[in-house]
Design a protein around this motif. Structure first.
Motif, PDB file in Angstrom:
ATOM      1  N   HIS A 108       3.345  10.901   7.061  1.00  0.00           N
ATOM      2  CA  HIS A 108       2.717  12.193   6.750  1.00  0.00           C
ATOM      3  C   HIS A 108       1.197  12.011   6.774  1.00  0.00           C
ATOM      4  N   ILE A 109       0.641  12.063   7.960  1.00  0.00           N
ATOM      5  CA  ILE A 109      -0.788  11.829   8.149  1.00  0.00           C
ATOM      6  C   ILE A 109      -1.512  13.160   8.270  1.00  0.00           C
ATOM      7  N   ASN A 110      -2.579  13.311   7.505  1.00  0.00           N
ATOM      8  CA  ASN A 110      -3.415  14.512   7.567  1.00  0.00           C
ATOM      9  C   ASN A 110      -4.860  14.077   7.774  1.00  0.00           C
ATOM     10  N   GLN A 114     -11.393  14.841   6.611  1.00  0.00           N
ATOM     11  CA  GLN A 114     -11.291  13.598   5.865  1.00  0.00           C
ATOM     12  C   GLN A 114     -12.279  12.563   6.409  1.00  0.00           C
ATOM     13  N   ILE A 146      -9.647   8.056   4.237  1.00  0.00           N
ATOM     14  CA  ILE A 146      -8.421   7.486   4.796  1.00  0.00           C
ATOM     15  C   ILE A 146      -8.747   6.041   5.179  1.00  0.00           C
ATOM     16  N   GLN A 169      -4.833   8.098   1.405  1.00  0.00           N
ATOM     17  CA  GLN A 169      -4.080   7.990   2.659  1.00  0.00           C
ATOM     18  C   GLN A 169      -4.413   6.668   3.331  1.00  0.00           C
ATOM     19  N   THR A 170      -3.415   6.053   3.929  1.00  0.00           N
ATOM     20  CA  THR A 170      -3.669   4.832   4.681  1.00  0.00           C
ATOM     21  C   THR A 170      -2.825   4.833   5.948  1.00  0.00           C
ATOM     22  N   ILE A 171      -3.423   4.381   7.042  1.00  0.00           N
ATOM     23  CA  ILE A 171      -2.768   4.410   8.353  1.00  0.00           C
ATOM     24  C   ILE A 171      -2.709   2.996   8.917  1.00  0.00           C
ATOM     25  N   GLU A 194       4.156   5.647   4.241  1.00  0.00           N
ATOM     26  CA  GLU A 194       4.551   6.888   4.914  1.00  0.00           C
ATOM     27  C   GLU A 194       4.581   8.088   3.976  1.00  0.00           C
ATOM     28  N   ASN A 196       2.130   8.861   1.938  1.00  0.00           N
ATOM     29  CA  ASN A 196       0.774   9.412   1.981  1.00  0.00           C
ATOM     30  C   ASN A 196      -0.011   8.677   3.059  1.00  0.00           C
ATOM     31  N   GLY A 197       0.345   8.966   4.298  1.00  0.00           N
ATOM     32  CA  GLY A 197      -0.244   8.256   5.434  1.00  0.00           C
ATOM     33  C   GLY A 197       0.846   7.961   6.437  1.00  0.00           C
TER      34      GLY A 197
END
Length: 367
Positions: A108-110, A114, A146, A169-171, A194, A196-197
């Motif tokens: 769930h990436i936004n 940001q 992020i 958030q982290t990717i 996943e 929050n990211g």
């Protein structure tokens, strides 16, 4: 994009000798990937940079068959796909000439409105490197950035874990398809990431795992972000490649300096020495150099007797600004008799305490 558009774009991506730069050139000329694959050879050869070698395996039928198989994987695993010309595609990556034409995503990436930074470094990170990385993420948390990294050992997973701890958030940018996890020991972190990211990759589920994939992956880490931070690095390493790519994209790069005798600081020291990175001595250097502003609800409340909470250096700057009103950073540093980098760090700390505020033109004034 429609399923048909995705199918033909995957098929174009499958053609050997056609990378992202060439694919974009072809799509720009013909309009769509389908139009490219249905165009006559003699017309394609008229396009600048397209020669017979590029088109050697272009017209084979197995490209669409492979694309159909990958489409099945995408559908069955609820994978989101971003096309480089769509609004959903990461904005900063759009400005990278070699950004992938398709980006596959889970989680769930936004990315809207940001701040995005990448944190990279040695896989064999030291205890002090871990401490600095965790402190950096904690300090930046009020700015709600992020945190992007490569989900690998060492610095990468330290950055991801710190982001999770502080609800950021982290990717993770992967060097393989979304059907794999590497290293396998990090599978335990995937659910939290996943929530929050999530994960980005431009590799297919059918792509073989290869060490060269990591170097290709690094362009996405650098391209997504407004800045790349190198925590630690030996004289050679993948994080230095990421830093070079970020520089080629005209993005900011930061490096944490270390002693000249420290093996894990040699890469960072060289980046700073060759003016390829800003020296990062305190976490507050990042928001200052990137001109980040705290939202009103994140700023500390101003108290009537805040002056007593200032340290001696902060008192000097406060007194100077109180007397001289709005002043620029370099002017403050000169009159308060301290290096600019030190003044910048102190000013940022004072901003977080709520006693001063930044103004356009790198001016500062007492609140």
């Amino acid at each position: 994009m429609t399923e048909n558009d995705l199918l033909y774009t995957l098929a174009l991506q499958h053609v050997p000798n056609i990378g992202d730069i060439t694919a974009k050139r072809l799509i720009s000329h013909c309009g769509t990937a389908e139009a490219v694959l249905k165009e006559k050879k003699q017309n394609l050869l008229k396009i600048d940079g397209i020669g017979s070698l590029v088109l050697k395996d272009f017209f084979k039928t197995d490209h669409l068959k492979a694309a159909e198989k990958e489409m099945d994987f995408i559908k069955s695993n609820d994978i989101k796909v971003s096309y480089f010309m769509e609004e959903s595609y990461p904005e900063k990556l759009k400005h990278c000439i070699d950004g992938p034409i398709l980006l596959f995503q889970s989680g769930h990436i936004n990315l809207k409105q940001q701040h995005i930074i990448s944190i990279v470094g040695a896989r064999k990170i030291t205890t002090s490197g871990i401490a600095f990385c965790e402190s950096l993420v904690e300090t930046l948390a009020p700015y709600n950035p992020i945190i992007v990294s490569g989900f690998a050992y060492g610095t990468d997973i330290t950055a991801h874990k710190a982001a999770i701890k502080y609800n950021l958030q982290t990717i993770g940018c992967l060097a393989h398809g979304l059907n794999q996890v590497y290293p396998k020991v990090h599978k335990k972190y995937m659910v939290d990431m996943e929530k929050n990211g999530g994960f980005f990759t431009d590799f297919w589920s059918s792509d073989t795992f290869d060490r060269n994939n990591f170097l290709k992956r690094n362009r996405i880490i650098a391209g997504l972000s407004e800045a790349t931070i190198v925590i630690e690095s030996a004289e050679k390493g993948g994080s230095l490649v990421t830093a070079d790519i970020a520089n080629s994209y005209n993005r900011d790069v930061f490096a944490v300096p270390g002693r000249t005798t420290d093996t894990q600081s040699m890469g960072c020291n060289n980046l700073i020495k060759h003016q390829k990175a800003h020296m990062l001595t305190t976490s507050l250097d990042v928001p200052y150099m990137l001109n980040w502003q705290l939202k009103e609800d994140k700023k500390p409340a101003i108290q009537k007797q805040l002056f007593v909470e200032l340290d001696p250096i902060e008192k000097i700057i406060y007194a100077y600004l109180k007397e001289n009103e709005k002043q620029q950073l370099d002017v403050i540093a000169i009159h308060c008799k301290m290096p600019i980098f030190k003044a910048a760090s102190v000013l940022l700390n004072m901003e977080l305490k709520g006693v001063i505020r930044p103004l356009p033109g790198k001016l500062f004034e007492v609140v």
